[in-house]
Design an enzyme around this catalytic site. Structure first.
Site, short mmCIF file in Angstrom:
data_model
loop_
_atom_site.label_atom_id
_atom_site.label_comp_id
_atom_site.label_asym_id
_atom_site.label_seq_id
_atom_site.Cartn_x
_atom_site.Cartn_y
_atom_site.Cartn_z
N CYS A 203 -0.85 11.02 -10.61
CA CYS A 203 -2.34 11.00 -10.37
C CYS A 203 -2.69 11.30 -8.73
CB CYS A 203 -2.68 9.65 -10.75
SG CYS A 203 -2.37 9.58 -12.50
N THR B 249 -11.29 1.96 -5.24
CA THR B 249 -12.95 2.64 -4.89
C THR B 249 -13.17 2.45 -6.11
OG1 THR B 249 -11.74 4.07 -3.25
CG2 THR B 249 -13.48 4.91 -4.57
N GLY C 133 0.92 -1.21 0.10
CA GLY C 133 -0.07 0.09 -0.26
C GLY C 133 0.80 1.04 0.05
N GLU D 215 -4.97 7.58 -0.08
CA GLU D 215 -3.85 8.60 -0.89
C GLU D 215 -2.66 9.06 -0.01
OE1 GLU D 215 -4.82 9.76 -3.80
OE2 GLU D 215 -6.83 9.12 -3.80
C1 LIG Z 1 -11.68 2.98 1.76
C2 LIG Z 1 -10.22 2.97 0.82
C3 LIG Z 1 -10.28 2.89 -0.50
C4 LIG Z 1 -9.32 2.89 -1.40
N1 LIG Z 1 -9.03 3.47 -2.63
C5 LIG Z 1 -8.00 3.17 -3.30
C6 LIG Z 1 -8.07 3.20 -4.70
O1 LIG Z 1 -9.04 3.66 -5.29
N2 LIG Z 1 -6.92 2.64 -5.41
C7 LIG Z 1 -5.68 2.31 -4.94
O2 LIG Z 1 -4.83 2.00 -5.42
N3 LIG Z 1 -5.77 2.50 -3.29
C8 LIG Z 1 -6.83 2.56 -2.73
N4 LIG Z 1 -6.77 2.50 -1.21
C9 LIG Z 1 -5.55 1.83 -0.67
C10 LIG Z 1 -4.67 2.97 0.02
O3 LIG Z 1 -4.11 3.73 -0.63
C11 LIG Z 1 -3.95 2.28 0.87
O4 LIG Z 1 -4.46 1.68 2.00
C12 LIG Z 1 -2.84 3.34 1.78
O5 LIG Z 1 -1.78 3.39 0.90
C13 LIG Z 1 -2.01 2.54 2.83
O6 LIG Z 1 -1.55 1.12 2.49
P1 LIG Z 1 -1.87 -0.16 3.38
O7 LIG Z 1 -3.43 -0.03 3.77
O8 LIG Z 1 -1.51 -1.21 2.76
O9 LIG Z 1 -1.05 0.05 4.68
P2 LIG Z 1 0.51 -0.24 4.86
O10 LIG Z 1 1.29 0.22 4.01
O11 LIG Z 1 0.58 -1.59 5.40
O12 LIG Z 1 0.70 0.69 6.13
C14 LIG Z 1 0.35 0.36 7.56
C15 LIG Z 1 1.03 1.30 8.58
O13 LIG Z 1 2.50 1.53 8.68
C16 LIG Z 1 2.77 2.67 8.29
N5 LIG Z 1 4.06 2.79 7.47
C17 LIG Z 1 4.02 2.47 6.07
N6 LIG Z 1 5.49 2.85 5.67
C18 LIG Z 1 6.22 3.21 6.88
C19 LIG Z 1 7.17 3.87 7.00
N7 LIG Z 1 8.09 3.73 5.80
N8 LIG Z 1 7.75 4.30 8.04
C20 LIG Z 1 6.77 4.44 9.07
N9 LIG Z 1 5.46 3.87 9.15
C21 LIG Z 1 5.03 3.34 7.83
C22 LIG Z 1 1.48 3.50 7.64
O14 LIG Z 1 1.63 4.98 7.80
C23 LIG Z 1 0.28 2.83 8.38
O15 LIG Z 1 0.42 3.39 9.54
C24 LIG Z 1 -8.02 2.50 -0.48
C25 LIG Z 1 -8.00 2.23 0.67
C26 LIG Z 1 -9.22 2.60 1.56
C27 LIG Z 1 -9.27 2.45 2.96
#
Ligand SMILES: Cc1cc2nc3c(=O)[nH]c(=O)nc-3n(C[C@H](O)[C@H](O)[C@H](O)COP(=O)(O)OP(=O)(O)OC[C@H]3O[C@@H](n4cnc5c(N)ncnc54)[C@H](O)[C@@H]3O)c2cc1C
Length: 387
Positions: A241, A167, A140, A366
């Site tokens: 984007c 989404t 993510g 985002e």
């Molecule tokens: C309702 C919803 C709609 C979405 N829609 C889209 C969409 O349309 N298209 C799309 O592509 N994605 C979409 N997303 C995905 C969203 O962009 C990701 O959930 C987001 O980028 C975080 O990724 P993750 O959930 O895998 O969390 P992770 O990346 O696993 O992060 C978990 C935690 O670790 C922290 N973390 C990560 N890296 C570090 C670091 N280097 N140092 C310290 N802390 C860190 C994060 O901040 C977070 O607190 C959506 C998510 C939701 C919830």
């Protein structure tokens, strides 16, 4: 009495056209969205197709893009539309953000002339819906680790992989899918119904329930050579984007906060505790004042970033400042408003708890707050604390 946005006379910073656009979007939200949105949230069902057509008629889909049926409005107008949509519900703003700033923007910025002609006018009209598949189950915050691949087979591309949390996924006519190729990350337009492409909705969400969130599964999806977006090479494609969509959130989050605060001011004037209106207590007024101050600061920040964007000088770090601050403060405002509504604050009779749980998603998607803090930290120190 003075409205929270009137406190700093923020309207004086807007042009007449911007105020008009804002008022138009507000009227549409009042008529088409507000009366129904708590019900959509409760059932977890969104009439996305009908809403897209309505929003297309108003002209908010891809409204900041030029040509191809798009309205070509300025950044502040687009931001104000996001604010009004999110004052109704973050899910509605998400629909519009993903359609306009992620899917349409990707095609508009990186697509071939044929791809633009095929998709953009229908998407601007809300006749076709798009989604944006970057996130994967294991990647993510770190999209560079993506496992989805696109391999050349003769003149075709064959895509394999899974995208998560997408989404608009199951209501989309086209998915912009980012995949790893021999020449780095590239974007592909995957029409709904392509053999091997399946979409499953994510159930049991507690946040953004008035929004469709899906998993995209690509299993040997064969696409013609011209399905690739020719203008995007490497991760800078999808990140460009995301920067557009994040900008909308800077305004949008303040819309959710404004709706919470206006609801709460009205509630505290009516609600009597210990034989006086709740609004008459100093502790209440301190909370209201703090929230109005943060709202005003957030709106000023959004407007400033909007003007920088219109001048063509807005940087990703500046967008990170806006997203980090405004979503954080909006969430704080929503939570504080909830306390003032007491037990009533936990029901869908009032929009506050809905905004509050929605903003939990907005805090994460985002770019999470942590990632935006790291982007700002890198700008300040010159040292990248992440890849
Ligand atoms: C309702 C919803 C709609 C979405 N829609 C889209 C969409 O349309 N298209 C799309 O592509 N994605 C979409 N997303 C995905 C969203 O962009 C990701 O959930 C987001 O980028 C975080 O990724 P993750 O959930 O895998 O969390 P992770 O990346 O696993 O992060 C978990 C935690 O670790 C922290 N973390 C990560 N890296 C570090 C670091 N280097 N140092 C310290 N802390 C860190 C994060 O901040 C977070 O607190 C959506 C998510 C939701 C919830």
């Amino acid at each position: 009495m003075i409205a929270p946005t009137a406190l700093l006379a923020l309207d004086t910073l807007l042009t007449e056209e911007e105020r008009e656009i804002r008022n138009t979007v507000r009227r549409v939200c009042d008529k088409e969205i507000r009366p129904h949105v708590a019900g959509w949230f409760e059932t977890g069902e969104l009439p996305a197709r009908e809403l897209a057509r309505t929003l297309g008629e108003v002209g908010v889909l891809g409204m900041h893009l030029e040509g191809y049926g798009c309205a070509g409005m300025g950044a502040v107008s687009y931001g104000l539309a996001c604010l009004e949509l999110e004052a109704a519900d973050s899910g509605l703003r998400s629909l519009v953000s993903v359609q306009g700033s992620l899917a349409m923007y990707a095609i508009w910025k990186y697509g071939s002339e044929e791809q633009k002609q095929e998709w953009l006018p229908a998407m601007a009209a809300g006749e076709r819906i798009g989604c944006f598949g970057l996130t994967e189950p294991d990647f993510g915050s770190d999209p560079g680790g993506m496992r989805t691949t696109a391999k050349r087979e003769g003149g075709d591309w064959v895509l394999d992989g899974t995208k998560m949390w997408i989404t608009n996924g199951s209501v989309s006519d086209v998915a912009v899918v980012w995949a790893r190729t021999d020449e780095g990350v590239r974007g592909f337009l995957v029409p709904a119904g392509t053999p091997g492409f399946t979409v499953n909705d994510i159930k049991h969400k507690i946040s953004l329930r008035a929004s469709v969130t899906s998993e995209l599964v690509l299993d040997g999806v064969r696409l013609p050579a011209d399905a690739m977006l020719p203008g995007a090479r490497g991760l800078s494609g999808p990140l460009g984007c995301l920067n557009e969509a994040r900008f909308g959130i800077v305004f949008g989050a303040m819309g959710a906060a404004l709706d919470c605060l206006e609801t709460t001011i009205a509630y505290t004037a009516e609600r009597e505790v210990f034989a006086r209106p709740l609004a008459a207590y100093q502790l209440t007024q301190e909370k209201l004042a703090d929230m109005a101050v943060e709202l005003g600061k957030g709106l000023l920040l959004a407007l400033h970033l909007g003007r920088l964007k219109e001048a063509g000088t807005l940087t990703p770090e500046q967008v990170s400042v806006g997203k980090l601050n405004n979503v954080r403060e909006a969430l704080e405002i929503a939570r504080k408003c909830r306390t003032l509504l007491g037990a009533s604050g936990i029901t869908l009779e009032y929009p506050v708890i809905r905004h509050s749980v929605n903003l939990e998603s907005v805090l994460t998607y985002e770019g999470t707050s942590e990632i935006h803090a790291l982007v700002i930290g890198k700008a300040l120190t010159g040292i990248a604390a992440f890849k």
